[in-house]
Design an enzyme around this catalytic site. Structure first.
Site, PDB file in Angstrom:
ATOM      1  N   GLU A  54      -6.517  -1.747  -3.532  1.00 56.93           N
ATOM      2  CA  GLU A  54      -6.019  -3.021  -3.017  1.00 56.93           C
ATOM      3  C   GLU A  54      -5.781  -2.848  -1.518  1.00 56.93           C
ATOM      4  O   GLU A  54      -4.975  -2.015  -1.097  1.00 56.93           O
ATOM      5  CB  GLU A  54      -4.723  -3.409  -3.732  1.00 56.93           C
ATOM      6  CG  GLU A  54      -4.172  -4.748  -3.298  1.00 56.93           C
ATOM      7  CD  GLU A  54      -2.841  -5.068  -3.963  1.00 56.93           C
ATOM      8  OE1 GLU A  54      -2.444  -6.238  -3.925  1.00 56.93           O
ATOM      9  OE2 GLU A  54      -2.193  -4.145  -4.499  1.00 56.93           O
ATOM     10  N   ASP A  65       6.386  -9.910   0.450  1.00 57.35           N
ATOM     11  CA  ASP A  65       6.474  -8.475   0.714  1.00 57.35           C
ATOM     12  C   ASP A  65       7.910  -8.052   1.001  1.00 57.35           C
ATOM     13  O   ASP A  65       8.636  -8.718   1.738  1.00 57.35           O
ATOM     14  CB  ASP A  65       5.598  -8.097   1.908  1.00 57.35           C
ATOM     15  CG  ASP A  65       4.118  -8.329   1.647  1.00 57.35           C
ATOM     16  OD1 ASP A  65       3.752  -8.387   0.459  1.00 57.35           O
ATOM     17  OD2 ASP A  65       3.355  -8.453   2.608  1.00 57.35           O
TER      18      ASP A  65
END
Length: 277
Positions: A54, A65
Site C-alpha cells: 500500500e 490518518d
C-alpha cells in the site's frame, strides 16, 4: 470495468489461498523521508515478505490518518511528494517487479485536481493495481469509477458500517475489502480480536472478495491474528515509527533507515506466514 479477474491483486490472493496463508500488506508513504529512501524501501519490501504493498500519497489534510502517518505525510510533502511522484515510484518499481500488487492510498482532492480520467490512465500505465480513496463514499464513486477500467476500487468497511449500508459499500468494490478495525484515526489503538471474530464473518457473508484488516494492526502477533479471521493484514504506523526512529535531527534518512523498515516487514511476514500453521 474495474476488477478484472486476471489482475495482480486477484492473482496474488488466489495464490495465497492455494498456499493456505494470509497476505501481508505493508504501507509506505511515498517520498518519506525523501524519494531515494522511499524508493529503496519500496523495492525491498517484496523480498522482505510483502505480498501486496500500500503506497500512500502525501496530502495536506489527511483526515483519517493518525499522528504517525500525518508526520510521514508532512516529511513527504517537504521532500516534494505528489500524486504524480507516487505514480512515478510505481513505474520505476515495475522495471524490476511485475508481480507484486501495488495499491495507491490517498484522498479525493488531489485526484480531482489532477483530473480523474487522466489520473486513472496514468495510474494504470504506471503499473498501479488498485485505489483506496479514503474520503470518497460510494455515493461519490462516479467521480472516479467510470475511468478506472483495469484498476481495482478497494472499498473500506468500518465497525460503524451498519448492516443495511454494507451492500451499498460493497457494490462496485473490487480487488479486496479493507476492513477498518478501529473507529477513529490510524495508529491510535490496537484492533480487538474478539470484535474482529464477530465482524469479519458478517462481511464475508455478503462478498466473495478477500478482506484485509488495517488500522490497529501493529505487531507480528496482531498481524497473525488478523489473517486468522481474514485474508490479509495491513500494517502502517509501526513501520513508519521504525523509520522515524532512524532519522537524524533534521528528519533526514541515515544509513540504517531502509534496513529498519525492511526488518520490520520481515518480522511481520514471519508472523503472518506462521499464523495458520
Amino acid at each position: 470495468m474495474s476488477g478484472a479477474p486476471a489482475g495482480r491483486i486477484a492473482r496474488r490472493f488466489a495464490q495465497l489461498r492455494a498456499e493456505g496463508r494470509g497476505a501481508l500488506m505493508p504501507f509506505l508513504e511515498a517520498y518519506d523521508p525523501d524519494p531515494a529512501t522511499s524508493m529503496a524501501i519500496l523495492r525491498g519490501m517484496p523480498g522482505a515478505g510483502a505480498d501486496l504493498i500500500e503506497l500512500g500519497v502525501p496530502f495536506t489534510d489527511p483526515a483519517a490518518d493518525g499522528p504517525t502517518v500525518q508526520k510521514a505525510g508532512q516529511r513527504a510533502l517537504k521532500a516534494g511528494g505528489t500524486l504524480a511522484g507516487a505514480m512515478a515510484m510505481v513505474r520505476d518499481f515495475r522495471r524490476d517487479d511485475d508481480d507484486t500488487p501495488v495499491v495507491l492510498m490517498g484522498y479525493l482532492n488531489p485526484i480531482l485536481a489532477y483530473g480523474p480520467e487522466r489520473f486513472c490512465r496514468d495510474a494504470r500505465e504506471s503499473g498501479v493495481d488498485g485505489l483506496i480513496i479514503v474520503d470518497m463514499p460510494p455515493e461519490e464513486a462516479d467521480e472516479v469509477a467510470p475511468f478506472a477500467e483495469g484498476l481495482d476500487m478497494v472499498r473500506l468497511v468500518a465497525p460503524t458500517t451498519v448492516a443495511n449500508r454494507l451492500p451499498i459499500v460493497l457494490n462496485g468494490a473490487s480487488g479486496f475489502i479493507y476492513y477498518v478495525a478501529i473507529t477513529g484515526i490510524t495508529g491510535t489503538r490496537s484492533a480487538d480480536q474478539a470484535e474482529l471474530a464477530r465482524a469479519i464473518p458478517q462481511v464475508k457473508a455478503q462478498t466473495d472478495l478477500p478482506i484485509a484488516i488495517g488500522f490497529g494492526v501493529r505487531t507480528p502477533a496482531q498481524a497473525a491474528d488478523a489473517v486468522r479471521v481474514a485474508d490479509g493484514a495491513v500494517v502502517a504506523s509501526s513501520l513508519i515509527d521504525a523509520l522515524e526512529k532512524t532519522l537524524d535531527e533534521q528528519g533526514r534518512a541515515t544509513p540504517g533507515s531502509v534496513r529498519a523498515v525492511l526488518d520490520g516487514v520481515r518480522a511481520l511476514a514471519e508472523g503472518v506466514r506462521g499464523a495458520r500453521g
